[in-house]
Design a protein around this motif. Structure first.
Motif, PDB file in Angstrom:
ATOM      1  N   ASN A   1       0.839  -1.194   0.000  1.00 16.60           N
ATOM      2  CA  ASN A   1       0.000   0.000   0.000  1.00 16.60           C
ATOM      3  C   ASN A   1       0.877   1.247   0.000  1.00 16.60           C
ATOM      4  N   THR A   2       0.502   2.227  -0.816  1.00 19.57           N
ATOM      5  CA  THR A   2       1.220   3.494  -0.847  1.00 19.57           C
ATOM      6  C   THR A   2       0.214   4.624  -0.776  1.00 19.57           C
ATOM      7  N   GLY A   3       0.639   5.756  -0.279  1.00 19.06           N
ATOM      8  CA  GLY A   3      -0.243   6.920  -0.220  1.00 19.06           C
ATOM      9  C   GLY A   3       0.017   7.744   1.021  1.00 19.06           C
ATOM     10  N   ASP A   4      -0.662   8.864   1.078  1.00 21.24           N
ATOM     11  CA  ASP A   4      -0.539   9.768   2.227  1.00 21.24           C
ATOM     12  C   ASP A   4      -1.673   9.504   3.209  1.00 21.24           C
ATOM     13  N   GLY A   5      -1.358   9.438   4.476  1.00 19.02           N
ATOM     14  CA  GLY A   5      -2.373   9.239   5.500  1.00 19.02           C
ATOM     15  C   GLY A   5      -3.085   7.910   5.390  1.00 19.02           C
ATOM     16  N   LEU A   6      -2.354   6.854   5.167  1.00 19.57           N
ATOM     17  CA  LEU A   6      -2.927   5.525   4.961  1.00 19.57           C
ATOM     18  C   LEU A   6      -3.099   4.817   6.302  1.00 19.57           C
ATOM     19  N   ASN A   7      -4.274   4.267   6.536  1.00 18.56           N
ATOM     20  CA  ASN A   7      -4.541   3.495   7.738  1.00 18.56           C
ATOM     21  C   ASN A   7      -4.919   2.077   7.321  1.00 18.56           C
TER      22      ASN A   7
END
Length: 73
Positions: free
Chosen positions: A43-49
């Motif tokens: 998983n990649t991205g900003d603000g990932l939970n």
């Protein structure tokens, strides 16, 4: 068509790399890899939970050989 090549200096080259000087018909570097990863690993991205409460990765491989690179000449 013939090639005239001057001096070439190679400092280092990787184990799966191809180094060519001059004319060539076909270059086919071949490699294969097997990757084991658990839930949420790529998983990649900003603000990932990511919530994986009870996650496990099965790395048991009962066969000795997977699909090979046979006849890739």
């Amino acid at each position: 068509m013939p090639a005239i090549v001057g001096v070439a200096q190679v400092i280092s080259i990787g184990s799966s790399a191809v180094f060519n000087i001059g004319d060539v018909y076909k270059i086919m570097p071949v490699s294969n890899a097997k990757t084991f990863s658990g839930a949420g690993s790529f998983n990649t991205g900003d603000g990932l939970n990511v919530y994986n409460n009870r996650s496990s990765t099965n790395t048991y491989d009962s066969d000795g050989v997977d699909q090979g690179n046979y006849f890739n000449a």
